[in-house]
Design an enzyme around this catalytic site. Structure first.
Site, mmCIF file in Angstrom:
data_model
loop_
_atom_site.group_PDB
_atom_site.id
_atom_site.type_symbol
_atom_site.label_atom_id
_atom_site.label_comp_id
_atom_site.label_asym_id
_atom_site.label_seq_id
_atom_site.Cartn_x
_atom_site.Cartn_y
_atom_site.Cartn_z
ATOM 1 N N ASP A 67 0.862 -1.177 0.000
ATOM 2 C CA ASP A 67 0.000 0.000 0.000
ATOM 3 C C ASP A 67 0.899 1.228 0.000
ATOM 4 O OD1 ASP A 67 -0.178 0.961 3.212
ATOM 5 O OD2 ASP A 67 0.096 -1.186 2.938
ATOM 6 N N GLU A 154 -8.504 4.359 11.869
ATOM 7 C CA GLU A 154 -7.553 4.255 12.970
ATOM 8 C C GLU A 154 -7.600 5.566 13.741
ATOM 9 O OE1 GLU A 154 -3.331 4.618 11.330
ATOM 10 O OE2 GLU A 154 -4.445 3.992 9.542
#
Length: 265
Positions: A67, A154
């Site tokens: 990623d 997150e």
């Protein structure tokens, strides 16, 4: 080599029966091989800060990916793919007004290299889910070749603009709104990315019908996320991949190359 490929295919035939999401038997291969889907299996990447894994290691999984965001700068995508990277999740948006300045460049590079790719959105709890979903849709075009996109949730303690920490029920409710809007627009339910503390604090794993991508850089997910069912495991943030000049996150897909081919359709 023919024996290794046949063994992997045999495991795939067994695992394809039924709809169970139980972990597959651990695939084993002595050296990197090419699957029928032209996926390089069991690639070996360097790491600038390697972890001494105990028990099952990330290298026992055949399908690996990365990623990326603007922090990786320019990427030689053809070299990345040739090194054994099977997929990439590319950062697209944050909150309701930020577009990663390298998103379009990374997207074009991955497309030209024939890389399987999806985009991800970094969520902020200071804006409504509907607003953030609309911002993502505005910047990420529909593409039949794309993987399911990703909702990255997150805590953001270092943000200069948003450090809110809603309770778990609020987090899950907002996630459901975002996932529903993107699923209706793109035709596939997004994956949810989470970290250890966020997962424990919010109960985000209670979302039904959702594939999870979990970060665990110091232990296997079965230890850091007991009883969690996951599709992707981010096992390092300091990986070394040919074609990328600096450190990069590396991930594995949980299943076999054959199950990867079915999932990625």
């Amino acid at each position: 080599m023919r024996f290794v490929v046949c063994a992997v295919l045999a495991l795939a035939m067994v695992s394809s029966c039924g709809r169970s999401r139980a972990p597959e038997p651990e695939p084993v291969a002595a050296v990197p091989t090419y699957s029928p889907e032209n996926v390089i299996q069991y690639p070996k990447f360097g790491d600038s800060d390697p972890h001494p894994w105990e028990g099952r290691t990330p290298y026992s999984y055949p399908v690996h990916g990365i990623d990326v965001s603007r922090w990786q700068g320019d990427i030689d995508w053809r070299t990345v793919r040739a090194a054994g990277v099977s997929f990439a999740f590319i950062k697209a948006t944050e909150g309701g007004d930020f577009l990663d300045p390298m998103f379009k460049t990374h997207l074009r590079g991955a497309q030209r290299a024939g890389m399987r790719y999806g985009a991800y959105h970094y969520y902020y709890f200071c804006r409504p889910a509907e607003e953030q979903a609309r911002w993502f849709i505005k910047n990420v075009p529909r593409d039949d070749r794309a993987l399911p996109h990703v909702l990255d949730m997150e805590w953001t303690p270092h943000s200069k603009t948003c450090t809110l920490r809603p309770d778990g029920a609020t987090v899950r409710a907002e996630a459901k709104k975002f996932l529903r809007i993107l699923e209706n627009h793109y035709g596939r339910r997004p994956v949810v990315y989470s970290t250890v503390d966020f997962y424990k604090d919010t109960g985000i794993g209670k979302l039904k019908g959702t594939d999870f991508w979990l970060r665990s850089v110091a232990a296997h997910p079965r230890k850091t996320y007991p009883r969690a069912v996951w599709a992707f495991w981010q096992y390092t943030g300091t990986g070394i991949v040919p074609g990328i000049s600096g450190p990069v996150d590396i991930n594995v897909f949980r299943g076999s190359p054959e199950s990867w081919a079915r999932w990625a359709q």
